[in-house]
Design a protein around this motif. Sequence first.
Motif, PDB file in Angstrom:
ATOM      1  N   LEU A  19       0.850  -1.188   0.000  1.00  0.00           N
ATOM      2  CA  LEU A  19       0.000   0.000   0.000  1.00  0.00           C
ATOM      3  C   LEU A  19       0.888   1.240   0.000  1.00  0.00           C
ATOM      4  N   ASN A  20       0.558   2.237  -0.836  1.00  0.00           N
ATOM      5  CA  ASN A  20       1.312   3.500  -0.782  1.00  0.00           C
ATOM      6  C   ASN A  20       0.778   4.364   0.363  1.00  0.00           C
ATOM      7  N   ASP A  21       1.320   5.557   0.528  1.00  0.00           N
ATOM      8  CA  ASP A  21       0.941   6.404   1.665  1.00  0.00           C
ATOM      9  C   ASP A  21      -0.560   6.698   1.688  1.00  0.00           C
ATOM     10  N   GLU A  22      -1.103   7.048   0.533  1.00  0.00           N
ATOM     11  CA  GLU A  22      -2.536   7.341   0.477  1.00  0.00           C
ATOM     12  C   GLU A  22      -3.353   6.094   0.781  1.00  0.00           C
ATOM     13  N   GLY A  23      -2.926   4.961   0.214  1.00  0.00           N
ATOM     14  CA  GLY A  23      -3.623   3.697   0.447  1.00  0.00           C
ATOM     15  C   GLY A  23      -3.621   3.307   1.917  1.00  0.00           C
ATOM     16  N   ARG A  24      -2.468   3.496   2.575  1.00  0.00           N
ATOM     17  CA  ARG A  24      -2.388   3.164   4.002  1.00  0.00           C
ATOM     18  C   ARG A  24      -3.325   4.037   4.836  1.00  0.00           C
ATOM     19  N   LYS A  25      -3.382   5.326   4.495  1.00  0.00           N
ATOM     20  CA  LYS A  25      -4.259   6.227   5.252  1.00  0.00           C
ATOM     21  C   LYS A  25      -5.716   5.822   5.103  1.00  0.00           C
ATOM     22  N   ILE A  26      -6.109   5.456   3.882  1.00  0.00           N
ATOM     23  CA  ILE A  26      -7.492   5.010   3.642  1.00  0.00           C
ATOM     24  C   ILE A  26      -7.763   3.718   4.412  1.00  0.00           C
ATOM     25  N   PHE A  27      -6.803   2.807   4.368  1.00  0.00           N
ATOM     26  CA  PHE A  27      -6.983   1.519   5.041  1.00  0.00           C
ATOM     27  C   PHE A  27      -7.074   1.706   6.553  1.00  0.00           C
ATOM     28  N   ILE A  28      -6.173   2.520   7.113  1.00  0.00           N
ATOM     29  CA  ILE A  28      -6.155   2.746   8.563  1.00  0.00           C
ATOM     30  C   ILE A  28      -7.467   3.360   9.029  1.00  0.00           C
ATOM     31  N   GLU A  29      -7.965   4.334   8.284  1.00  0.00           N
ATOM     32  CA  GLU A  29      -9.225   4.983   8.659  1.00  0.00           C
ATOM     33  C   GLU A  29     -10.376   3.976   8.662  1.00  0.00           C
ATOM     34  N   ALA A  30     -10.413   3.123   7.644  1.00  0.00           N
ATOM     35  CA  ALA A  30     -11.474   2.114   7.562  1.00  0.00           C
ATOM     36  C   ALA A  30     -11.314   1.061   8.658  1.00  0.00           C
ATOM     37  N   PHE A  31     -10.068   0.673   8.920  1.00  0.00           N
ATOM     38  CA  PHE A  31      -9.785  -0.325   9.957  1.00  0.00           C
ATOM     39  C   PHE A  31     -10.212   0.201  11.331  1.00  0.00           C
ATOM     40  N   GLU A  32      -9.837   1.428  11.646  1.00  0.00           N
ATOM     41  CA  GLU A  32     -10.218   2.030  12.929  1.00  0.00           C
ATOM     42  C   GLU A  32     -11.737   2.191  13.020  1.00  0.00           C
ATOM     43  N   GLY A  33     -12.355   2.539  11.897  1.00  0.00           N
ATOM     44  CA  GLY A  33     -13.815   2.640  11.872  1.00  0.00           C
ATOM     45  C   GLY A  33     -14.471   1.310  12.189  1.00  0.00           C
ATOM     46  N   ARG A  34     -13.896   0.232  11.648  1.00  0.00           N
ATOM     47  CA  ARG A  34     -14.415  -1.111  11.934  1.00  0.00           C
ATOM     48  C   ARG A  34     -14.219  -1.466  13.406  1.00  0.00           C
ATOM     49  N   MET A  35     -13.063  -1.141  13.962  1.00  0.00           N
ATOM     50  CA  MET A  35     -12.791  -1.429  15.372  1.00  0.00           C
ATOM     51  C   MET A  35     -13.776  -0.711  16.286  1.00  0.00           C
ATOM     52  N   GLU A  36     -14.184   0.499  15.890  1.00  0.00           N
ATOM     53  CA  GLU A  36     -15.078   1.301  16.729  1.00  0.00           C
ATOM     54  C   GLU A  36     -16.558   1.052  16.424  1.00  0.00           C
ATOM     55  N   SER A  37     -16.864   0.341  15.344  1.00  0.00           N
ATOM     56  CA  SER A  37     -18.272   0.065  15.026  1.00  0.00           C
ATOM     57  C   SER A  37     -18.855  -0.877  16.085  1.00  0.00           C
ATOM     58  N   VAL A  38     -20.150  -0.796  16.274  1.00  0.00           N
ATOM     59  CA  VAL A  38     -20.774  -1.501  17.399  1.00  0.00           C
ATOM     60  C   VAL A  38     -21.789  -2.539  16.925  1.00  0.00           C
ATOM     61  N   PHE A  39     -22.073  -3.480  17.820  1.00  0.00           N
ATOM     62  CA  PHE A  39     -23.099  -4.495  17.603  1.00  0.00           C
ATOM     63  C   PHE A  39     -23.811  -4.703  18.940  1.00  0.00           C
ATOM     64  N   GLN A  40     -24.983  -5.312  18.888  1.00  0.00           N
ATOM     65  CA  GLN A  40     -25.742  -5.579  20.112  1.00  0.00           C
ATOM     66  C   GLN A  40     -25.197  -6.838  20.767  1.00  0.00           C
ATOM     67  N   HIS A  41     -24.595  -6.684  21.946  1.00  0.00           N
ATOM     68  CA  HIS A  41     -23.988  -7.813  22.654  1.00  0.00           C
ATOM     69  C   HIS A  41     -25.089  -8.645  23.309  1.00  0.00           C
ATOM     70  N   LEU A  42     -25.123  -9.937  22.968  1.00  0.00           N
ATOM     71  CA  LEU A  42     -26.210 -10.803  23.405  1.00  0.00           C
ATOM     72  C   LEU A  42     -26.243 -10.973  24.923  1.00  0.00           C
ATOM     73  N   VAL A  43     -25.070 -11.026  25.553  1.00  0.00           N
ATOM     74  CA  VAL A  43     -25.006 -11.270  27.001  1.00  0.00           C
ATOM     75  C   VAL A  43     -25.114  -9.970  27.792  1.00  0.00           C
ATOM     76  N   LEU A  44     -24.374  -8.945  27.368  1.00  0.00           N
ATOM     77  CA  LEU A  44     -24.368  -7.679  28.104  1.00  0.00           C
ATOM     78  C   LEU A  44     -25.623  -6.843  27.856  1.00  0.00           C
ATOM     79  N   LYS A  45     -26.390  -7.192  26.815  1.00  0.00           N
ATOM     80  CA  LYS A  45     -27.641  -6.494  26.479  1.00  0.00           C
ATOM     81  C   LYS A  45     -27.414  -5.007  26.191  1.00  0.00           C
ATOM     82  N   ARG A  46     -26.302  -4.703  25.584  1.00  0.00           N
ATOM     83  CA  ARG A  46     -26.024  -3.321  25.183  1.00  0.00           C
ATOM     84  C   ARG A  46     -25.095  -3.332  23.981  1.00  0.00           C
TER      85      ARG A  46
END
Length: 332
Positions: A271-298
């Motif tokens: 990945l070039n510099d621009e590619g890495r920046k795009i990938f990192i932003e998407a990767f961090e976005g995925r890490m911070e995205s949320v789902f409904q936890h079945l056990v914790l109920k949140r």
Amino acid sequence: MGSTKYITSMGELSRKDNSLCFRRDGKNVYIPIENTKEIYCLNEVSINSKLLDFLGQNHIVVHFFNYYGGYSGTFYPKDQYMSGRLLVRQVEKFQEQRMQVAKAIVRGIGINIYEILYHYYKHNKKEVKETIDWIKKEFYGSVDQAENVKSLMSAEGELWMRFYSCFPHFLPEDFVMNKRVKRPPDNPMNAMVSFGNTLLYTKTISAIFRTHLDQRISYLHEPSEGRFSLSLDLSEVFKPVIVYRTIFDLVNNRKIQVEKHFDKKVNYCLLNDEGRKIFIEAFEGRMESVFQHLVLKRKVSYRTALKLDCYKLIKCILEDKEFKPFSLKEGY
């Protein structure tokens, strides 16, 4: 990107009063110490012992990468979470019930790959059905019947190969890979997989650091000198969920393109510099995205799910509870 800071340029990182200062091309960029938990140095960055002492005092983990985007090492602050009792039990669990934990990890990879492929099957990519059926009818059985780690890892290897073979059915032709090549990656897909896997591995290092677990005692991968093998274990089930979903989204929505975002030489592709920046932003976005936890109920982020798997393993070790790694299907 919250608690994670990425440095992608050459320069010098130092302490300036009670802040971090990154100097490049004669200009200073200040990084507030508050809420910073980890720093990624993705280029040549000069540091000194004064800085390391400051980072250690603030419990900040720093990951270093080489020119090829490969992981070089981690600055790890003095271990503040040491637990002799857990270490003894972690070793005992390895000696007595290694296969039980290792099988749970490999089964978990299969469950999450199944869910990823089933998503495409539901969206009219019927060609993936053969692999979906194989996972359901044969893969889980081969995991249950495995008598040693070698046969277990053989089953895992076949699972990944069958997963890769499905890529032509839902990815553009220029992003299909014939085989997985790591050092160095030889095509755009391998480049993204290698970079994404390394980011996830280091995220897992950071998560484990904030628990009482010992990075060196692993169950699926052989405990070995020179690497944090438990991080390899705990990151495995998250690869389909975080790394590959990030890649598929970037590729299918043309956010990453072969002609724009890669440096290709005779025997490697990065990945070039621009590619890495795009990938990192998407990767961090995925890490911070949320789902409904079945056990914790949140709602819970995938970053938190990674940390929760560390705690699940601790309960397995100390309380002999069955270890069930994160499941995309179950939502916990």
